[in-house]
Design an enzyme around this catalytic site. Structure first.
Site, PDB file in Angstrom:
ATOM      1  N   ALA A 152       1.012  -1.271  -0.070  1.00  0.00           N
ATOM      2  CA  ALA A 152      -0.046  -0.089   0.056  1.00  0.00           C
ATOM      3  C   ALA A 152       0.692   1.355   0.148  1.00  0.00           C
ATOM      4  O   ALA A 152       0.650   2.238  -0.707  1.00  0.00           O
ATOM      5  CB  ALA A 152      -1.007   0.232   1.196  1.00  0.00           C
ATOM      6  N   TYR A 153       1.793   1.055   0.713  1.00  0.00           N
ATOM      7  CA  TYR A 153       2.871   2.233   0.853  1.00  0.00           C
ATOM      8  C   TYR A 153       3.589   2.746  -0.451  1.00  0.00           C
ATOM      9  O   TYR A 153       3.516   3.780  -0.836  1.00  0.00           O
ATOM     10  CB  TYR A 153       3.785   2.135   2.082  1.00  0.00           C
ATOM     11  CG  TYR A 153       4.672   3.405   2.382  1.00  0.00           C
ATOM     12  CD1 TYR A 153       4.314   4.656   2.752  1.00  0.00           C
ATOM     13  CD2 TYR A 153       5.953   3.363   2.135  1.00  0.00           C
ATOM     14  CE1 TYR A 153       5.026   5.663   2.962  1.00  0.00           C
ATOM     15  CE2 TYR A 153       6.910   4.373   2.324  1.00  0.00           C
ATOM     16  CZ  TYR A 153       6.167   5.482   2.747  1.00  0.00           C
ATOM     17  OH  TYR A 153       7.280   6.540   3.083  1.00  0.00           O
TER      18      TYR A 153
END
Length: 244
Positions: A152-153
């Site tokens: 996600a990051y």
């Protein structure tokens, strides 16, 4: 204030890399707008440190993903110091988990801050930074490492890198540089959160320099891009000690 004083907005300026960037640019003579979302006391401490050293600084609360908040930050910079020359997008959040287990509401929150926030701040910067200025975003060297748990990051920071390239080209004719700094593992609470000592030690040994980066390391790169590094434009600078 002297007419030639340059002015920098630093989001995420209350702690970590953002804090050190604010202090570093202040040491170079910039008037600083420290932008924070919830850490008012820490932001005010940064302002006090700058002003005690003879500099000029204010703290402004803002959710970087909210247009009205970010507009108010630029308004405050112009009202207090006369304009904006450098914008540093250091605000961001990171929540780690394997993609198979990742909570989608958390995904939305990460992307709201890291993608929408960078977009909203960059939008105001593109409209209001004075000619001869700089826009400096923050990515991450984890994009090149592909570490488990970071999907996600890195997805959010990949978007920031792509955005950076486009904005640099959209600034044609205005002598405004647009770059991204992509630190490797850096000794901040942002990095340490949720990691055991064995993981921290392993990551510290990865660079040939065999240490974690420091907020000062990243701030020096920002200061170079904002100052003498005028011929660097539309680039991602991987400030990571040689990991990738």
């Amino acid at each position: 204030m002297a007419e030639n004083t340059r002015v920098a907005i630093v989001t995420g300026g209350s702690r970590g890399i953002g804090r050190q960037t604010a202090l570093r640019l202040a040491a170079d003579g910039y008037a600083i707008v420290v932008v924070y979302v919830g850490k008012q006391a820490e932001a005010e401490t940064v302002v006090k440190e700058i002003t005690t050293a003879g500099g000029r600084a204010i703290a402004v609360q803002a959710d970087v993903a909210e247009e009205a908040d970010v507009t108010a930050v630029f308004d405050a910079a112009e009202a207090s110091f006369g304009g904006v020359d450098v914008v540093v997008n250091a605000a961001g959040i990171m929540v780690l988990a394997p993609i198979a287990e990742y909570d989608l509401d958390t995904l939305d929150r990460v992307h709201r801050v890291n993608i929408r926030g960078a977009f909203v701040v960059s939008q105001q910067a593109a409209r209001r930074v004075r000619n001869g200025g700089s826009i400096i975003n923050f990515s991450t060297s984890v994009i090149g490492l592909g570490l488990p748990g970071y999907a996600a990051y890195v997805a959010s920071k990949g978007a920031v890198e792509a955005m950076t390239m486009v904005i640099a080209r959209e600034m044609r004719g205005r002598d405004i540089t647009v770059n991204a700094v992509a630190p490797g593992p850096t000794a901040t609470s942002f990095f340490f959160d949720g990691k055991d000592q064995a993981t921290i030690d392993h990551m510290a040994k990865q660079p040939p320099l065999e240490r974690l980066g420091t907020p000062e390391d990243a701030a020096e790169v920002v200061a170079f891009l904002a100052g003498p590094g005028r011929w660097i434009n539309g680039q991602v600078v991987r400030a990571n000690g040689g990991i990738v």
